[in-house]
Structures are given as C-alpha cells and as structure tokens.
Design a protein around this motif. Structure first.
Motif, PDB file in Angstrom:
ATOM      1  N   ASN A   4      23.385   0.175  34.763  1.00  0.00           N
ATOM      2  CA  ASN A   4      22.364   1.277  34.859  1.00  0.00           C
ATOM      3  C   ASN A   4      20.933   0.969  34.589  1.00  0.00           C
ATOM      4  OD1 ASN A   4      24.491   3.104  35.294  1.00  0.00           O
ATOM      5  ND2 ASN A   4      24.750   3.738  33.303  1.00  0.00           N
ATOM      6  N   ARG A   8      17.923   1.828  36.974  1.00  0.00           N
ATOM      7  CA  ARG A   8      16.733   2.269  36.581  1.00  0.00           C
ATOM      8  C   ARG A   8      15.381   1.564  36.903  1.00  0.00           C
ATOM      9  NH1 ARG A   8      19.997   3.737  32.246  1.00  0.00           N
ATOM     10  NH2 ARG A   8      19.013   1.982  31.025  1.00  0.00           N
ATOM     11  N   ARG A  12      12.256   2.227  39.308  1.00  0.00           N
ATOM     12  CA  ARG A  12      10.825   2.240  38.691  1.00  0.00           C
ATOM     13  C   ARG A  12       9.916   1.377  39.598  1.00  0.00           C
ATOM     14  NH1 ARG A  12      13.207   1.654  33.308  1.00  0.00           N
ATOM     15  NH2 ARG A  12      13.426   3.766  32.465  1.00  0.00           N
TER      16      ARG A  12
END
Length: 144
Positions: A4, A8, A12
């Motif tokens: 995860n 992320r 970003r």
C-alpha cells in the motif's frame, strides 16, 4: 505484490507531490458543471444517460492519460476531448452494463457487488479498444 505504501508513493509522484495540483481538479470541476446542467434540465432520464456516458468517456480518457503520464492530458481540454471519443459506443456500453448490473442486483446484494467489480474495467477497455463491441468489452472486463 505491491504494498500500500508503494501505491500511495506512486500516486503522489503522479500528482507531482501536491494533492492540490490540477490532476484531480478538472474532473471535479466537470462533475460540478454537469450537475448544474442536469439540475437546470430537470430529471430527464435521456439527458441523465447521455451526460453519465459522456462523463464515463471523459474520465476514462483523462485518467488513463494521467496514469500513463502523457503530457497532452495535463489540462481541461483533454477532459473535453475524451467526451468526443466513441460517444455512441459509450452510451450503449453505459446502458447495457447498467442493465446487466440491475439484473444481477435483483438476485440480492452480493451478486450485484460481485458483478460491479467484474464490470469495473469495461469503460477503460472500450476506450483503449474502440473496435470492440459492447459484449466483447464486458466479457474482457469479466476476464480481467
């Protein structure tokens, strides 16, 4: 398997490190504009279907371009361009997949949830392969 935190970090980096950049702002603005237009048109079912199909086509075009880091998808014009690509095919796809999801939901909640997840890629597949028929796109989405 990707963790995860890696997902992320990738998200970003695609957004440029700033969640307030324009990558998500164009679709939110488009949703606001379409909601305003639909509220002025009333609750016309045909207008709702056409606008929803337009949004599905535009979101697929825009977000596939952003995720593939294509430079030409960095402004609102790319979102508008996505609405013009295979509009009739997207409308038919929207109606047929919605009808199938309705039928599966009649069997109670769980089959509807399962089929919603299996039809999740149908718009992206149709966008990448406009020559596919509606049923071929649905079958390919189920296969994926």
């Amino acid at each position: 398997m990707i963790s995860n935190s890696e997902i992320r970090a990738r998200a970003r980096s695609i957004l440029g490190g700033n969640i307030f950049s324009g990558a998500w702002l164009c679709p939110v603005l488009a949703l606001f504009i379409v909601d305003l237009v639909l509220s002025f048109l009333g609750q016309s079912r045909l207008a709702s279907i056409v606008c929803s199909a337009l949004l599905c086509a535009a979101f697929c075009h825009y977000f596939l371009g952003v995720s593939r880091k294509s430079e030409k998808y960095s402004n609102f014009n790319a979102f508008i361009d996505g609405m013009a690509i295979d509009l009739s095919g997207m409308i038919v796809l929207y109606v047929v997949s919605g009808f199938f999801l309705f039928l599966w939901s009649l069997l109670l909640v769980i089959p509807g949830i399962v089929k919603t997840s299996s039809y999740a890629f149908v718009y992206h597949i149709k966008h990448d392969n406009p020559s596919l028929t509606t049923m071929q796109a649905i079958t390919e989405s189920r296969r994926l």
